[in-house]
Design an enzyme around this catalytic site. Structure first.
Site, PDB file in Angstrom:
ATOM      1  N   GLY A  34      39.544  39.637  43.130  1.00  0.00           N
ATOM      2  CA  GLY A  34      40.147  39.990  42.242  1.00  0.00           C
ATOM      3  C   GLY A  34      39.511  40.648  40.920  1.00  0.00           C
ATOM      4  O   GLY A  34      39.855  40.080  39.716  1.00  0.00           O
ATOM      5  N   ALA A  35      38.447  41.092  41.307  1.00  0.00           N
ATOM      6  CA  ALA A  35      37.520  41.595  40.088  1.00  0.00           C
ATOM      7  C   ALA A  35      37.839  42.924  39.387  1.00  0.00           C
ATOM      8  O   ALA A  35      37.029  43.551  38.724  1.00  0.00           O
ATOM      9  CB  ALA A  35      36.051  41.512  40.710  1.00  0.00           C
ATOM     10  N   GLY A  38      41.122  41.813  34.467  1.00  0.00           N
ATOM     11  CA  GLY A  38      41.287  40.323  34.031  1.00  0.00           C
ATOM     12  C   GLY A  38      40.330  39.251  34.008  1.00  0.00           C
ATOM     13  O   GLY A  38      39.317  39.824  33.794  1.00  0.00           O
ATOM     14  N   GLY A  40      38.784  38.031  36.723  1.00  0.00           N
ATOM     15  CA  GLY A  40      37.960  38.339  37.787  1.00  0.00           C
ATOM     16  C   GLY A  40      36.775  39.192  37.180  1.00  0.00           C
ATOM     17  O   GLY A  40      35.849  39.140  37.423  1.00  0.00           O
ATOM     18  N   SER A 170      46.312  26.898  37.771  1.00  0.00           N
ATOM     19  CA  SER A 170      47.143  27.154  36.592  1.00  0.00           C
ATOM     20  C   SER A 170      47.589  25.735  36.190  1.00  0.00           C
ATOM     21  O   SER A 170      47.659  24.937  36.909  1.00  0.00           O
ATOM     22  CB  SER A 170      48.120  28.186  36.965  1.00  0.00           C
ATOM     23  OG  SER A 170      49.356  28.049  36.207  1.00  0.00           O
ATOM     24  N   TYR A 193      55.139  30.054  42.750  1.00  0.00           N
ATOM     25  CA  TYR A 193      53.922  30.422  42.032  1.00  0.00           C
ATOM     26  C   TYR A 193      53.324  29.103  41.964  1.00  0.00           C
ATOM     27  O   TYR A 193      52.066  28.879  42.184  1.00  0.00           O
ATOM     28  CB  TYR A 193      54.229  31.300  40.662  1.00  0.00           C
ATOM     29  CG  TYR A 193      52.994  31.564  40.196  1.00  0.00           C
ATOM     30  CD1 TYR A 193      51.933  32.155  40.462  1.00  0.00           C
ATOM     31  CD2 TYR A 193      52.535  30.550  38.978  1.00  0.00           C
ATOM     32  CE1 TYR A 193      50.703  32.595  39.766  1.00  0.00           C
ATOM     33  CE2 TYR A 193      51.399  30.834  38.157  1.00  0.00           C
ATOM     34  CZ  TYR A 193      50.663  31.653  38.732  1.00  0.00           C
ATOM     35  OH  TYR A 193      49.381  32.016  37.964  1.00  0.00           O
TER      36      TYR A 193
HETATM   37  N1  LIG Z   1      46.938  35.465  33.405  1.00  0.00           N
HETATM   38  C1  LIG Z   1      47.185  34.088  32.954  1.00  0.00           C
HETATM   39  O1  LIG Z   1      47.654  33.717  31.953  1.00  0.00           O
HETATM   40  C2  LIG Z   1      46.779  33.109  34.104  1.00  0.00           C
HETATM   41  C3  LIG Z   1      47.089  31.730  33.867  1.00  0.00           C
HETATM   42  C4  LIG Z   1      46.874  30.733  34.991  1.00  0.00           C
HETATM   43  C5  LIG Z   1      46.287  31.127  35.977  1.00  0.00           C
HETATM   44  N2  LIG Z   1      46.032  32.797  36.147  1.00  0.00           N
HETATM   45  C6  LIG Z   1      45.283  32.970  37.384  1.00  0.00           C
HETATM   46  O2  LIG Z   1      44.230  33.877  37.323  1.00  0.00           O
HETATM   47  C7  LIG Z   1      44.050  34.572  38.288  1.00  0.00           C
HETATM   48  C8  LIG Z   1      43.565  36.076  37.741  1.00  0.00           C
HETATM   49  O3  LIG Z   1      44.680  36.516  36.976  1.00  0.00           O
HETATM   50  P1  LIG Z   1      44.545  37.567  35.922  1.00  0.00           P
HETATM   51  O4  LIG Z   1      45.341  36.988  34.812  1.00  0.00           O
HETATM   52  O5  LIG Z   1      43.233  37.879  35.698  1.00  0.00           O
HETATM   53  O6  LIG Z   1      45.655  38.567  36.341  1.00  0.00           O
HETATM   54  P2  LIG Z   1      45.138  40.356  37.044  1.00  0.00           P
HETATM   55  O7  LIG Z   1      44.547  41.097  35.771  1.00  0.00           O
HETATM   56  O8  LIG Z   1      46.483  40.728  37.426  1.00  0.00           O
HETATM   57  O9  LIG Z   1      44.242  39.957  38.094  1.00  0.00           O
HETATM   58  C9  LIG Z   1      44.522  39.767  39.573  1.00  0.00           C
HETATM   59  C10 LIG Z   1      43.794  40.365  40.230  1.00  0.00           C
HETATM   60  O10 LIG Z   1      43.913  39.953  41.792  1.00  0.00           O
HETATM   61  C11 LIG Z   1      43.910  41.059  42.381  1.00  0.00           C
HETATM   62  N3  LIG Z   1      44.782  41.019  43.578  1.00  0.00           N
HETATM   63  C12 LIG Z   1      46.194  41.027  43.581  1.00  0.00           C
HETATM   64  N4  LIG Z   1      46.785  41.098  44.755  1.00  0.00           N
HETATM   65  C13 LIG Z   1      45.773  41.148  45.705  1.00  0.00           C
HETATM   66  C14 LIG Z   1      45.449  41.311  46.954  1.00  0.00           C
HETATM   67  N5  LIG Z   1      46.776  41.240  47.704  1.00  0.00           N
HETATM   68  N6  LIG Z   1      44.229  41.089  47.634  1.00  0.00           N
HETATM   69  C15 LIG Z   1      43.283  41.183  46.732  1.00  0.00           C
HETATM   70  N7  LIG Z   1      43.240  41.104  45.382  1.00  0.00           N
HETATM   71  C16 LIG Z   1      44.518  41.101  44.957  1.00  0.00           C
HETATM   72  C17 LIG Z   1      44.387  42.123  41.443  1.00  0.00           C
HETATM   73  O11 LIG Z   1      43.841  43.487  42.224  1.00  0.00           O
HETATM   74  P3  LIG Z   1      44.424  45.114  41.990  1.00  0.00           P
HETATM   75  O12 LIG Z   1      43.892  45.431  40.690  1.00  0.00           O
HETATM   76  O13 LIG Z   1      44.247  45.492  43.219  1.00  0.00           O
HETATM   77  O14 LIG Z   1      45.927  44.666  41.935  1.00  0.00           O
HETATM   78  C18 LIG Z   1      43.357  41.954  40.343  1.00  0.00           C
HETATM   79  O15 LIG Z   1      42.240  42.008  40.569  1.00  0.00           O
HETATM   80  C19 LIG Z   1      45.196  34.535  39.275  1.00  0.00           C
HETATM   81  O16 LIG Z   1      44.899  33.616  40.204  1.00  0.00           O
HETATM   82  C20 LIG Z   1      46.366  33.837  38.430  1.00  0.00           C
HETATM   83  O17 LIG Z   1      47.235  33.215  39.141  1.00  0.00           O
HETATM   84  C21 LIG Z   1      46.181  33.627  35.015  1.00  0.00           C
END
Ligand SMILES: NC(=O)c1ccc[n+]([C@@H]2O[C@H](COP(=O)([O-])OP(=O)(O)OC[C@H]3O[C@@H](n4cnc5c(N)ncnc54)[C@H](OP(=O)(O)O)[C@@H]3O)[C@@H](O)[C@H]2O)c1
Length: 399
Positions: A34-35, A38, A40, A170, A193
């Site tokens: 997921g790089a 965000g 990643g 989370s 979730y």
């Molecule tokens: N944001 C928050 O407040 C928060 C809080 C707690 C936990 N988290 C956790 O942190 C992690 C990263 O989230 P983020 O906030 O950085 O969100 P984000 O910016 O939406 O990043 C999510 C990443 O996951 C990838 N992804 C989604 N579906 C996928 C799939 N089917 N196969 C491979 N990659 C996939 C996306 O790729 P694409 O670019 O191709 O869509 C993107 O690179 C997640 O596990 C999330 O649950 C986030």
């Protein structure tokens, strides 16, 4: 199999700056999923900055290649330090297996795996195996990837004495429960979730218990509240007023990633200290328990007693009850709203405090449901089946 669980009885604060600055990953290989955006993306850049060769596990390889080039440019690493392999779509076990096979072929040792990719608020859909896409992408895909990469992870641990697998969980795992693994995988409700994020913690602990004696560390981490693309799929969170509020109150990924990077670096940091002859497990607390202690990291208000200490009652009630009952919904939304309130306070409080809450990640107790050994074992087996490592009927993927 008998497991020994050692939840931390106290909160252990770590200095992000100290760990980040003093850990050298030169010669080590890391894989971050997921790089493309965000956390990643920020995590991959932070690891490259520390000298690691970084592979990006992404489903969009063109976007991944652009990100890899941008990270090399901004960190000043040599070309080819940050690479992209085959497309990795965590929604498909076949894609996970092909991706892992390619990695195993190219990379005999994998020192660090950061299972970061995740989704929320996605439309309800199921894989051909009948697994809900949210459970597949957030839990089963990453867990299968981990199991499929067992050989290079164990090889890295045997070579250097330590390897690390990090699962981005989370705060929501604190009000989740998984009364039935089959139900968790195949049903999709309001709590899905949060349940995937609990599954991440259970899997981290199982991974640590299975591979810990061979030098593999595994941790789960709550990154806090981050202003990222994660919120784009929700009607309320993606509305202009809510976007403006989140933009002001949620941390940018570059800040939010600190706990993920600390969780990623901590075992290597400890190993360096151990070589220096300090303390049994190198963490300075004299407990010498690195092989058995299970780790959950959080920051700011998410590491406070307010959050880390008060979820057990809810979890017991959820475990005993039916997920769709009125009282379940009442509890679930009450905790959801409380979490949202904490989320909106955390970044502003940290930004202003500079003292107690800024620049530090804590190792804290995760939810009591995380220590459910039977569920952890079952999740481990399901991941093995999805990775193609187990073919026996009783360990079929669903059911
Ligand atoms: N944001 C928050 O407040 C928060 C809080 C707690 C936990 N988290 C956790 O942190 C992690 C990263 O989230 P983020 O906030 O950085 O969100 P984000 O910016 O939406 O990043 C999510 C990443 O996951 C990838 N992804 C989604 N579906 C996928 C799939 N089917 N196969 C491979 N990659 C996939 C996306 O790729 P694409 O670019 O191709 O869509 C993107 O690179 C997640 O596990 C999330 O649950 C986030």
């Amino acid at each position: 199999m008998a497991f020994t669980v050692h939840p931390p009885t106290h909160t252990r604060w770590l200095s992000d700056a100290d760990i980040h600055a003093s850990t050298d990953l030169t010669g080590k290989t890391a894989l971050v999923t997921g790089a493309t955006s965000g956390l990643g993306r920020s995590c991959a850049a932070a690891l490259a900055r520390r000298g690691a060769r970084v592979m990006l596990g992404v489903r969009n390889v063109e976007a991944g290649a652009r990100i890899a080039a941008a990270i090399e440019a901004e960190t000043g690493c040599a070309p080819g330090t940050v690479t992209v392999g085959l497309p990795l779509d965590l929604a498909s076990n076949e894609s996970v297996r092909s991706f892992a096979k390619d990695v195993v072929g190219k990379c005999p040792r994998l020192d660090l795996l950061v299972n970061n990719a995740g989704v929320n608020f996605v439309p309800k859909a199921f894989t051909p195996e009948g697994v809900g896409v949210i459970a597949q992408v957030n839990f089963l895909g990453p867990a299968a990837l981990t199991r499929a990469l067992e050989a290079p992870i164990l090889a890295a641990a045997a070579h250097a004495g330590v390897a690390n697998v990090v699962h981005v969980s989370s705060v929501t795992h604190r009000y989740a429960s998984i009364p039935s693994v089959a139900r968790f995988l195949t049903q999709w409700d309001a709590g899905s979730y949060a349940a995937t994020k609990l599954a991440n913690v259970l899997f981290a602990y199982e991974c640590h218990r299975r591979w810990g004696a061979q030098g593999v560390r595994s941790a789960a981490v709550d990154p806090g509240a981050i202003y990222s693309n994660l919120w784009d799929n929700d009607r309320v969170f993606s509305s202009p007023p809510m976007r403006a509020i989140l933009g002001l109150t949620y941390a940018p990924p570059e800040d939010g990633v600190a706990a993920v990077v600390t969780a990623s670096l901590a075992p290597f940091h400890e190993a360096t200290k151990r070589k220096g002859g300090r303390d049994g497990d190198g963490d300075g607390d004299g407990d010498g328990d690195a092989a058995t202690r299970l780790r959950f990291y959080a920051r700011g208000l998410f590491a406070s007693r307010l959050v880390a200490g008060c979820a057990p009652g809810l979890r017991d009630e959820l475990n005993d009850g039916v997920a769709q009952s009125a009282s379940w919904h009442l509890n679930y939304y009450a905790w959801g709203i409380a979490t949202l309130a904490v989320s909106m306070l955390d970044w502003p409080v940290r930004a202003c405090s500079r003292g107690r809450f800024a620049g530090r990640t804590a190792e804290v107790r995760s939810s009591p449901a995380s220590y459910d050994e039977a569920t952890a074992c079952e999740l481990w087996e399901k991941a093995g089946a999805a990775a193609g490592r187990v073919a026996r009927g009783k360990e079929m993927l669903v059911g």
